[in-house]
Design a protein around this motif. Structure first.
Motif, mmCIF file in Angstrom:
data_model
loop_
_atom_site.group_PDB
_atom_site.id
_atom_site.type_symbol
_atom_site.label_atom_id
_atom_site.label_comp_id
_atom_site.label_asym_id
_atom_site.label_seq_id
_atom_site.Cartn_x
_atom_site.Cartn_y
_atom_site.Cartn_z
ATOM 1 N N LYS A 137 0.825 -1.212 0.000
ATOM 2 C CA LYS A 137 0.000 0.000 0.000
ATOM 3 C C LYS A 137 0.858 1.262 0.000
ATOM 4 O O LYS A 137 0.554 2.228 -0.703
ATOM 5 N N SER A 141 0.949 4.020 -2.975
ATOM 6 C CA SER A 141 0.564 5.402 -2.683
ATOM 7 C C SER A 141 1.654 6.388 -3.089
ATOM 8 O O SER A 141 1.382 7.408 -3.731
ATOM 9 N N VAL A 293 -1.441 -4.108 -5.482
ATOM 10 C CA VAL A 293 -1.807 -4.275 -4.071
ATOM 11 C C VAL A 293 -2.825 -5.404 -3.975
ATOM 12 O O VAL A 293 -3.899 -5.344 -4.578
ATOM 13 N N LEU A 296 -6.990 -5.050 -2.676
ATOM 14 C CA LEU A 296 -7.318 -3.654 -2.412
ATOM 15 C C LEU A 296 -8.808 -3.431 -2.612
ATOM 16 O O LEU A 296 -9.388 -3.896 -3.595
ATOM 17 N N ASN A 300 -10.348 0.796 1.246
ATOM 18 C CA ASN A 300 -8.947 1.188 1.382
ATOM 19 C C ASN A 300 -8.686 2.534 0.726
ATOM 20 O O ASN A 300 -7.986 3.396 1.285
#
Length: 503
Positions: A137, A141, A293, A296, A300
């Motif tokens: 994650k 990001s 990911v 996901l 999230n």
């Protein structure tokens, strides 16, 4: 009653002795509960109370108390929060060892009832427990943020920050040198940068929807801090009045989540999978593909956006408020920054390419971050396995606080540490010393702030624009400014008004 008498008779106890026996049993139980501790744990400071531990001794500024205790107990000690031991690390040597040198051993997050309720028990990145899910994650990001411009050079968010800086200065100019509180203007400016990256749109100054969102952010963050007693004693959430901070945090955070979910619905309706526009687009595409990911979910993505709002607005806006406060207190520093800006950029817009030519301006921002780190204790860490620090044994899963304040005001690294002096960050040739020991305003290691690069860009460009366009002064007759601050999740200045005199 008969059973009690039988018990007394069997053990040969009088009623008085029986009551004493019960008290002793209770005392023994409490002693066992509160005093048993792992062997070789760092020492407890004095001021420990049954049940409450050290809570009553910390006051409203625990980072200051920890720094004071450091002088008496050393760089590593243990404080008791209710039933839990919390290890506090102070000073550059042990903090760097934990955050950087052995980062993975301190890379998890501890449970915290109120924080977990608000953040969905680690559904985002900042509060996620250590493991493969967190790694995926965070990597995703940061990668998306860089794609959206969190970098220096081509396709940078710099243009957007410059645009918001101009809007901010135009809004401040409308006050025509009269006194006002600059907090709303700074918060709106910083919010527009992060909201443009996250949602693809900005807010006008005074926008009612933004006002509600901003209020919800402020109240939620304050309530999380006020509700820490419930995080330590979760059963208190069932008690009226005591549970108000928890109730407020949930209530106002609900408004933030509602806003984000409405934005996600809007993005779903016109999502172009080949041309993602913002963070939500990238998140929704990854939810459908699960390329980077595992598992996901849309939930999230909601919490990713929530963390961007919390982290992207509050920290940068408060750092800028501190910056302006210190410019008022140190007009000679303000004048020196302005002279440098005038000589290098004149009336043109400050750019990141000017940074190397504006060393005193950049050093001034860094000195603000040193003297008033907006998250002086960082975000709590937790050990991923048993680890030894400074000869002490810290069990797996122990909460660890990094006292960044103790780094930034350590006289070993910063002579006369309470003095505001941007020259600390300049070498003999007047160039910025970019990497200094005992300076970690964005934390470090595996849990370093994901938005560090964006924060640095914002602070430099916005601070430069403010000082280029205005001279900041205290209104005539106003009370003296306080540099103590109010510690919630972030360290914020007390409310103050200023005059922004156009240059």
């Amino acid at each position: 009653m008969a059973e009690s008498l039988l018990f007394v008779e069997i053990f040969g106890l009088t009623r008085l002795n029986f009551q004493t026996f019960l008290v002793l049993c209770l005392a023994f139980g409490l002693s066992f509960l509160f005093l048993t501790r792992p062997r070789n744990l760092p020492p407890y400071p004095t001021g420990w109370w049954p049940v409450f531990g050290h809570l009553l001794a910390l006051g409203r500024a625990p980072h200051l108390k920890f720094t004071e205790w450091r002088r008496q107990y050393g760089d590593v000690f243990t404080v008791r929060f209710g039933l839990n031991d919390v290890v506090v690390l102070n000073g550059y040597t042990v903090v760097k060892d934990a955050l950087v040198s052995r980062s993975e051993l301190f890379a998890s997050r501890p449970p915290s009832y109120v924080f977990d309720v608000i953040t969905g028990i680690g559904k985002g990145v900042v509060t996620a427990r250590w493991g493969q899910g967190f790694k995926q994650k965070k990597k995703f990001s940061v990668s998306v943020l860089k794609t959206l411009g969190m970098k220096v050079g081509k396709n940078s968010i710099e243009d957007k920050i410059q645009e918001e800086a101009m809007c901010m200065c135009e809004k401040i100019a409308e006050y025509r040198g009269k006194q006002f509180d600059v907090e709303e203007e700074l918060r709106t400016t910083v919010a527009n940068v992060i909201c443009s990256m996250t949602f693809g749109n900005r807010f006008d100054y005074g926008d009612e929807k933004f006002r509600e969102l901003s209020e919800a952010v402020v109240v939620t963050l304050f309530s999380i801090t006020s509700g820490q007693l419930i995080s330590i004693f979760p059963f208190l959430r069932f008690f009226p009045y005591v549970n108000k901070p928890c109730y407020d945090a949930i209530k106002y955070n609900g408004k933030i989540l509602k806003f984000i979910r409405e934005e996600i619905s809007r993005h779903r309706r016109d999502l172009d999978r080949e041309n993602p526009r913002d963070f939500l687009d990238f998140g929704l595409i990854e939810v459908d593909r699960n390329d980077k990911v595992d598992n996901l979910t849309e939930d999230n993505v909601v919490h990713f956006a929530q963390e961007l709002i919390f982290g992207g607005i509050d920290t940068s806006a408060n750092t800028l408020r501190w910056g302006l406060l210190y410019m008022i207190l140190y007009p000679d520093v303000q004048e020196k920054v302005q002279l440098e800006l005038d000589a290098v950029i004149g009336g043109t817009l400050p750019t990141l390419s000017h940074r190397s030519q504006l060393p005193y301006t950049e050093a001034t921002v860094m000195e603000v971050q040193r003297l008033r780190a907006v998250i002086p204790l960082g975000i709590p860490h937790a050990t991923t396995q048993q680890v030894q620090v400074a000869g002490f044994d810290i069990p797996a899963g122990t909460q660890v606080l990094m006292n960044l304040h103790s780094l930034h005001l350590d006289p070993v690294y910063w002579p006369d540490p309470d003095r505001f002096d941007p020259g600390r960050f300049l070498d003999a040739k007047g160039r910025v010393i970019s990497k200094l020991d005992s300076f970690m305003p964005f934390s470090g290691g595996r849990r370093v702030c994901p938005g560090e690069q964006l924060g640095k860009m914002e602070l430099f460009l916005l601070f430069s624009s403010l000082l280029q366009n205005f001279t900041f002064k205290l209104p005539e007759g106003a009370p003296p400014l306080s540099t103590e601050g109010i510690l919630a999740i972030t360290l914020t200045p007390h409310a103050f008004e200023l005059c922004a005199i156009p240059r």
